[in-house]
Design a protein around this motif. Structure first.
Motif, PDB file in Angstrom:
ATOM      1  N   ALA A 107       0.827  -1.210   0.000  1.00 39.31           N
ATOM      2  CA  ALA A 107       0.000   0.000   0.000  1.00 39.31           C
ATOM      3  C   ALA A 107       0.862   1.261   0.000  1.00 39.31           C
ATOM      4  N   ALA A 108       1.928   1.261   0.777  1.00 34.26           N
ATOM      5  CA  ALA A 108       2.814   2.424   0.824  1.00 34.26           C
ATOM      6  C   ALA A 108       3.515   2.628  -0.517  1.00 34.26           C
ATOM      7  N   SER A 109       3.909   1.549  -1.159  1.00 35.20           N
ATOM      8  CA  SER A 109       4.550   1.660  -2.472  1.00 35.20           C
ATOM      9  C   SER A 109       3.600   2.250  -3.505  1.00 35.20           C
ATOM     10  N   VAL A 110       2.380   1.754  -3.509  1.00 32.55           N
ATOM     11  CA  VAL A 110       1.387   2.252  -4.470  1.00 32.55           C
ATOM     12  C   VAL A 110       1.071   3.721  -4.193  1.00 32.55           C
ATOM     13  N   ALA A 111       0.858   4.060  -2.931  1.00 28.50           N
ATOM     14  CA  ALA A 111       0.513   5.442  -2.580  1.00 28.50           C
ATOM     15  C   ALA A 111       1.653   6.402  -2.914  1.00 28.50           C
ATOM     16  N   SER A 112       2.865   6.018  -2.581  1.00 27.34           N
ATOM     17  CA  SER A 112       4.010   6.884  -2.849  1.00 27.34           C
ATOM     18  C   SER A 112       4.214   7.078  -4.349  1.00 27.34           C
ATOM     19  N   SER A 113       4.113   6.001  -5.099  1.00 25.05           N
ATOM     20  CA  SER A 113       4.268   6.107  -6.559  1.00 25.05           C
ATOM     21  C   SER A 113       3.179   6.978  -7.167  1.00 25.05           C
ATOM     22  N   TRP A 114       1.957   6.754  -6.745  1.00 21.33           N
ATOM     23  CA  TRP A 114       0.840   7.523  -7.291  1.00 21.33           C
ATOM     24  C   TRP A 114       1.003   9.006  -6.975  1.00 21.33           C
ATOM     25  N   LEU A 115       1.365   9.321  -5.738  1.00 23.43           N
ATOM     26  CA  LEU A 115       1.555  10.728  -5.377  1.00 23.43           C
ATOM     27  C   LEU A 115       2.673  11.374  -6.189  1.00 23.43           C
TER      28      LEU A 115
ATOM     29  N   VAL B  24       8.379  -1.025  -8.547  1.00 26.17           N
ATOM     30  CA  VAL B  24       9.062  -2.325  -8.546  1.00 26.17           C
ATOM     31  C   VAL B  24       8.917  -3.004  -7.185  1.00 26.17           C
ATOM     32  N   VAL B  25       9.141  -2.254  -6.118  1.00 23.22           N
ATOM     33  CA  VAL B  25       9.046  -2.821  -4.773  1.00 23.22           C
ATOM     34  C   VAL B  25       7.616  -3.279  -4.482  1.00 23.22           C
ATOM     35  N   GLY B  26       6.633  -2.514  -4.909  1.00 24.42           N
ATOM     36  CA  GLY B  26       5.244  -2.917  -4.701  1.00 24.42           C
ATOM     37  C   GLY B  26       4.907  -4.211  -5.422  1.00 24.42           C
ATOM     38  N   CYS B  27       5.357  -4.332  -6.670  1.00 28.50           N
ATOM     39  CA  CYS B  27       5.092  -5.559  -7.439  1.00 28.50           C
ATOM     40  C   CYS B  27       5.790  -6.769  -6.818  1.00 28.50           C
ATOM     41  N   PHE B  28       7.050  -6.602  -6.470  1.00 29.41           N
ATOM     42  CA  PHE B  28       7.776  -7.725  -5.880  1.00 29.41           C
ATOM     43  C   PHE B  28       7.279  -8.050  -4.469  1.00 29.41           C
ATOM     44  N   SER B  29       6.787  -7.061  -3.754  1.00 28.56           N
ATOM     45  CA  SER B  29       6.211  -7.340  -2.437  1.00 28.56           C
ATOM     46  C   SER B  29       4.914  -8.129  -2.571  1.00 28.56           C
ATOM     47  N   LEU B  30       4.157  -7.843  -3.610  1.00 26.63           N
ATOM     48  CA  LEU B  30       2.951  -8.629  -3.875  1.00 26.63           C
ATOM     49  C   LEU B  30       3.323 -10.077  -4.194  1.00 26.63           C
TER      50      LEU B  30
ATOM     51  N   SER C 231       5.036  12.004  -0.724  1.00 32.48           N
ATOM     52  CA  SER C 231       5.473  10.767  -1.373  1.00 32.48           C
ATOM     53  C   SER C 231       6.746  10.227  -0.732  1.00 32.48           C
ATOM     54  N   VAL C 232       7.693  11.096  -0.468  1.00 35.21           N
ATOM     55  CA  VAL C 232       8.951  10.664   0.156  1.00 35.21           C
ATOM     56  C   VAL C 232       8.694  10.175   1.584  1.00 35.21           C
ATOM     57  N   THR C 233       7.818  10.854   2.301  1.00 36.37           N
ATOM     58  CA  THR C 233       7.491  10.435   3.668  1.00 36.37           C
ATOM     59  C   THR C 233       6.862   9.045   3.679  1.00 36.37           C
ATOM     60  N   ILE C 234       5.961   8.790   2.754  1.00 38.75           N
ATOM     61  CA  ILE C 234       5.346   7.460   2.662  1.00 38.75           C
ATOM     62  C   ILE C 234       6.392   6.418   2.274  1.00 38.75           C
ATOM     63  N   SER C 235       7.351   6.811   1.456  1.00 38.79           N
ATOM     64  CA  SER C 235       8.433   5.881   1.110  1.00 38.79           C
ATOM     65  C   SER C 235       9.263   5.524   2.336  1.00 38.79           C
ATOM     66  N   TYR C 236       9.456   6.482   3.227  1.00 44.04           N
ATOM     67  CA  TYR C 236      10.169   6.166   4.468  1.00 44.04           C
ATOM     68  C   TYR C 236       9.350   5.216   5.345  1.00 44.04           C
ATOM     69  N   LEU C 237       8.035   5.349   5.344  1.00 47.14           N
ATOM     70  CA  LEU C 237       7.179   4.379   6.040  1.00 47.14           C
ATOM     71  C   LEU C 237       7.365   2.993   5.422  1.00 47.14           C
TER      72      LEU C 237
END
Length: 181
Positions: free
Chosen positions: A33-41, A75-81, A154-160
């Motif tokens: 979820a964090a990967s998708v949100a950060s990428s989208w933002l 990439v991280v979101g896809c591989f995490s899935l 976006s960067v903050t969510i990436s840190y999460l």
């Protein structure tokens, strides 16, 4: 009383295993979820302003660092899935420390990617927000506030996401240390 101790010791590994799997699933879902949100933002961050008849725009695609962060998160979101699906298969087949070692390697690689993306985006974001008087780089966030706020979020969510991947790496390493030679 001895009967209760035997019952407790038999159920404890099963409870620990279920807790471990629950933690793994939870943090993998949060990482996705964090990967998708950060990428989208980041991908949707853009702003157009008019200064004295000159139209200026700011987009994530103008910065290689922001593009790197956005694509790293994809990439991280896809591989995490994929790792979540792998984890479900591992649970069905039974606990094998070798499987957890592969999860550890995966989590370590994904965490390394996110560290690189966060570091690059943080650097360029800091320059955009504060500038650098020694090199003559001006701050742009005074004029492009909406763009900068979305990029910062976006960067903050990436840190999460990085925190979640760190927890996954540590727990996977802990579980895989019981490997047999």
């Amino acid at each position: 009383m001895p009967n209760n101790e035997a019952k407790f010791s038999v159920n404890q590994p099963l409870k620990t295993q279920k807790l471990f799997i629950g933690v793994q699933i939870f943090f993998r879902i949060v990482a996705i979820a964090a990967s998708v949100a950060s990428s989208w933002l980041m991908i949707t961050s853009k702003q157009v302003i008019d200064i004295g008849g000159i139209v200026l725009d700011a987009r994530y695609s103008y910065s290689p660092e922001f593009k790197f962060l956005a694509f790293t998160n994809i990439v991280v979101g896809c591989f995490s899935l994929l790792s979540l699906l792998f984890l479900v298969l591992v649970v069905r087949q039974g606990s094998n420390p070798n499987h957890y070692f592969f999860l550890f390697l995966h989590d370590l690689a994904m965490m390394s990617l996110v560290v690189g993306g966060c570091a690059a985006a943080t650097t360029v974001g800091f320059l955009g927000k504060h500038g650098n008087s020694h090199t003559g780089w001006m701050q742009i966030c005074d004029n492009f506030g909406k763009f900068c706020n979305r990029a910062q979020t976006s960067v903050t969510i990436s840190y999460l996401n990085l925190i979640c991947l760190s927890i996954l790496t540590i727990t996977s390493a802990s579980k895989s240390r019981k490997m047999e030679a």
